[in-house]
Structure formats: C-alpha cells, structure tokens
Write a protein that holds these residues in place. Structure first.
Motif, short mmCIF file in Angstrom:
data_model
loop_
_atom_site.label_atom_id
_atom_site.label_comp_id
_atom_site.label_asym_id
_atom_site.label_seq_id
_atom_site.Cartn_x
_atom_site.Cartn_y
_atom_site.Cartn_z
N GLY A 53 -8.34 -1.48 -7.57
CA GLY A 53 -9.32 -1.46 -6.48
C GLY A 53 -9.46 -0.11 -5.83
N GLY A 54 -8.80 0.91 -6.41
CA GLY A 54 -8.82 2.25 -5.83
C GLY A 54 -7.50 2.58 -5.18
N GLY A 55 -7.18 3.87 -5.14
CA GLY A 55 -5.92 4.31 -4.55
C GLY A 55 -4.80 4.28 -5.57
N VAL A 56 -3.68 4.87 -5.22
CA VAL A 56 -2.50 4.86 -6.07
C VAL A 56 -1.31 4.37 -5.27
CG1 VAL A 56 -3.29 6.66 -7.64
CG2 VAL A 56 -2.03 7.29 -5.59
N LEU A 57 -0.34 3.80 -5.98
CA LEU A 57 0.84 3.22 -5.35
C LEU A 57 2.09 3.83 -5.95
CD1 LEU A 57 1.96 0.92 -3.45
CD2 LEU A 57 2.08 -0.49 -5.53
N ILE A 58 3.01 4.27 -5.10
CA ILE A 58 4.32 4.74 -5.55
C ILE A 58 5.33 3.66 -5.23
CG2 ILE A 58 6.11 6.50 -5.30
CD1 ILE A 58 3.96 8.49 -4.49
N ASP A 59 5.88 3.04 -6.27
CA ASP A 59 6.91 2.01 -6.08
C ASP A 59 8.27 2.70 -6.10
OD1 ASP A 59 8.02 -0.45 -5.72
OD2 ASP A 59 8.01 -1.00 -7.85
N THR A 60 9.17 2.29 -5.25
CA THR A 60 10.48 2.94 -5.15
C THR A 60 11.60 1.93 -5.36
OG1 THR A 60 10.65 2.57 -2.76
CG2 THR A 60 9.55 4.59 -3.48
N PRO A 61 12.79 2.40 -5.78
CA PRO A 61 13.94 1.51 -5.88
C PRO A 61 14.33 0.97 -4.50
CG PRO A 61 14.33 3.57 -7.06
CD PRO A 61 13.09 3.76 -6.23
N GLY A 62 15.04 -0.14 -4.48
CA GLY A 62 15.52 -0.69 -3.21
C GLY A 62 16.44 0.30 -2.52
N LEU A 63 16.29 0.45 -1.23
CA LEU A 63 17.07 1.41 -0.46
C LEU A 63 18.17 0.69 0.32
CD1 LEU A 63 14.13 3.58 0.94
CD2 LEU A 63 15.55 4.05 -1.06
N ARG A 64 19.43 0.95 -0.05
CA ARG A 64 20.54 0.36 0.71
C ARG A 64 20.73 1.12 2.02
NH1 ARG A 64 22.85 0.15 -4.61
NH2 ARG A 64 23.12 -1.99 -5.33
N GLY A 65 20.70 2.45 1.92
CA GLY A 65 20.89 3.26 3.11
C GLY A 65 19.60 3.97 3.48
N VAL A 66 19.29 4.00 4.77
CA VAL A 66 18.08 4.65 5.25
C VAL A 66 18.50 5.61 6.37
CG1 VAL A 66 15.69 4.30 5.92
CG2 VAL A 66 16.95 2.43 4.85
N GLY A 67 19.15 6.70 5.98
CA GLY A 67 19.60 7.66 6.97
C GLY A 67 18.47 8.52 7.48
#
Length: 374
Positions: A261-275
């Motif tokens: 539908g337009g646009g791009v998506l960056i999928d990321t691994p699950g983040l355990r730590g978010v410092g």
C-alpha cells in the motif's frame, strides 16, 4: 550524458518513476547523492546487514556489498538497515559501499549498562511503531522507555496494541487503550488484531507515509503484524510460550520491506533491553505534563523531592499526577544523565555531587516536615 539520465536521477514526472522511489528515494536524497553521481556509483538503500556485508537495493537491482570502506571506530556511524549509500556499479567483485549519505533520523539505544556505546537499530525512519501485546499486564514503564527513544530519534512514535482479539470485551479494551494514552501524551494509540484484521487498514495508511520501524519485545506480535501489512507470510512466526506468554526470537536481523500500500517497513528482532542513549529531549516529551509543571516550581533546579513550592509534588498530592509517572520520570532522567556522564568525567563528577546535595536537601526537608507534625 546529462545529469537527468544518471542512475541516481529523480524525476517527479508521473510517467517516469525512479526505481528506488518505492523505497523512499526523493529529490532530497538525489541532491545528497549528486556529488557521487559523476563517479559512476549507484545510489541504494540498505535492506539488510549481516556480518560486514549488506544487501543494497539499487536502480540495477539488489546487490550484495562489502562495508569494509565505511567501518568507523564510532559504532554510531556503522552501516545500518535504512541507510542510503553510494555503492560500486556492476563489474566490481566484491562490490563495496563507498559512503553513507547523511541520516535524517536514527533510532539509537544503549548497548549495555557496562559500556558507553550506542547501537543504531534503524536509520532514516519517519514512524516508530512500538508494538505492545495485550496478552498480559501492560508494562507502562517499558512503553515510556520506547517512546523516549522514539521521540529522540526524530521519528513520529505510534503505539500499536497487538492481539486485541484476545481481550475479552470492548469495555476492557477501551480501558487499556486509555491507560496507554495517559502514558503516551501526544502519541497516537491504535489497537489491532492481525487475526481479525481490526485496525490493520488504519496502520497501513500510517505506514504508507514513509519509512516505519517496528519495535517491541519478543512475543509482541511484530512478525505477525508485518505479515498482515505485507499481505503475505514473509516473516517467520512462532507461537508464544504458554508458561509466561513470552515469544521466541523469530526475527534475527533488521529487514527493510516494501509495503503493497506504499511505504517501507523495517522489522527488528525482539528487544530484551531498551537502554536510553542521550535521550533527554525524548524523556521530556514523554513526560510533557511533568516538564510543564516543573516550569511552575519555585526553584529553577527543583528536584521534585521535598522542596517548598514544588508544583510537581503539589500535582501528585492533589491526584492530578500519578505517583507512578513521577517515579518513572525520575528513573529515566537519572539513567539518561548517567549514560551521558559515562562519556564525560567532569560531568560525572558534577552529577554525583549534585545528587548528593539534592539528597541531603530532601532529607533535611523531610525531617523538618516531621518536626512540624510531631
């Protein structure tokens, strides 16, 4: 050869769509690439990075390129998914990424509490989609942490509450949405279900407006959500563990995907730590109501502990400001200050001295207050 016929040339004419336009190429990127166009290099966007090599989509197709010539000592400048680069044309073996174009935005987190390094998760992002599962208790503190980094990145945050079909009734769902909205002032909150399709069309419309990065912990349903937006099962999906509702890592690299539908998506691994990583401005935006109240305090350097004339504490006492919000604000501000101070010895010394002073002042104020009550 005229500039308009070079591989990096962008045309706004409807009859001449640049091959990279679906990936976000525009006139501004063309201008950034102009110095390299005359060197016969190709413009491209990094769609995946893996052990010193990266996949780069170019006008000539997707190529595998080595990043040896753009490996800096600064980890904040390494090639990342979402980067725009100049890469060798066909004929080179191996091909090399020759330079990175300046980033518009970057989503950065701290790699470890023991090291003073930041890690870039995605570059040149317009929307930071924070996926939060509705399968357990909402971790509002984690949401605030993600949002602080999202605001600091320069992207527009969006909280997506996934697996809404597992919430027993509409009333409960509305309360959950309201709780997150209170936690995320100024941030859209959307409940979705990849199973029923509820909310997916709204999310797709948002994602169509540029580059989005999908963030969240394992089990948040990011890969399922990505598949729903893509309209096909591209990302591997595994069931969450029955014992605790947590997911397994199914995405191990950051991948850039074009949405139908337009646009791009960056999928990321699950983040355990978010410092946090130098996210003071982001923290301030997440806790905008506290920042506003702080402007009314009697003392400019009020620590909001026990100082007289503290508008923040007055709001807590009246019930206007939840205690949890203030505690979370203090925690994230302290963490961010410490991360920044780790790279600056002078600031670190000043910070310790300031904490001790404020702690002593707060203790004295509390003792004085107890004395009045006695």
């Amino acid at each position: 050869m005229s500039f308009s016929s070079l591989p990096g040339s962008f045309s706004s004419s409807p009859s001449s769509v640049h091959p990279l336009q679906p990936y976000g190429w525009d006139a501004e990127w063309e201008a950034e690439f102009a110095p390299f166009a005359g060197q016969a290099l190709l413009p491209g966007r990094v769609v995946r990075v893996d052990r010193g090599l990266c996949d780069v989509v170019t006008p000539a197709g997707t190529v595998r390129a080595d990043t040896e010539f753009v490996v800096p000592r600064d980890p904040m400048k390494v090639v990342c998914t979402g980067d725009w680069v100049a890469v060798d044309p066909e004929g080179g073996d191996p091909r090399y990424v020759r330079t990175l174009l300046p980033r518009r935005t970057a989503f950065v987190r701290s790699t470890s509490s023991k090291r003073s390094e930041g890690q870039i998760l995605a570059a040149n992002v317009d929307h930071a989609i924070v996926a939060v599962p509705l399968t357990g208790d909402l971790d509002l503190g984690r949401i605030e942490r993600f949002l602080a980094l999202a605001w600091e990145s320069g992207a527009q945050p969006l909280v997506v509450l996934t697996k809404a079909d597992l919430v027993p009734d509409a009333v409960t769902l509305s309360y959950l949405v309201q709780d997150v909205e209170t936690t995320a002032p100024g941030v859209p909150v959307l409940s979705v279900s990849a199973t029923t399709g509820a909310g997916i069309d709204v999310l797709a419309a948002v994602a169509a407006g540029g580059t989005s990065v999908l963030l969240g912990q394992s089990g948040a349903g990011k890969s399922t959500l990505a598949n729903a937006l893509l309209g096909e099962d591209v990302m591997d999906v595994r069931a969450t563990r029955d014992v605790d509702g947590k997911g397994r890592h199914t995405t191990t690299t950051r991948n850039l995907l074009v949405l139908p539908g337009g646009g791009v998506l960056i999928d990321t691994p699950g983040l355990r730590g978010v410092g946090l990583w130098d996210a003071g401005t982001g923290v301030g935006q997440v806790f905008a109501e506290i920042e506003e109240l702080a402007g009314r305090c009697r003392f400019q350097d009020c620590a909001h502990i026990a100082e007289p004339g503290c508008a923040v504490l007055t709001a807590v006492e009246s019930g206007e400001l939840p205690v949890r919000r203030l505690d979370s604000y203090r925690k994230l501000m302290r963490e961010n200050q410490w991360i920044v101070a780790k790279t600056d010895a002078r600031l670190r010394t000043e910070l310790r001295r300031d904490w001790k002073r404020k702690g002593a002042e707060g203790k004295a104020a509390m003792e004085a207050k107890r004395g009045r009550w006695a």
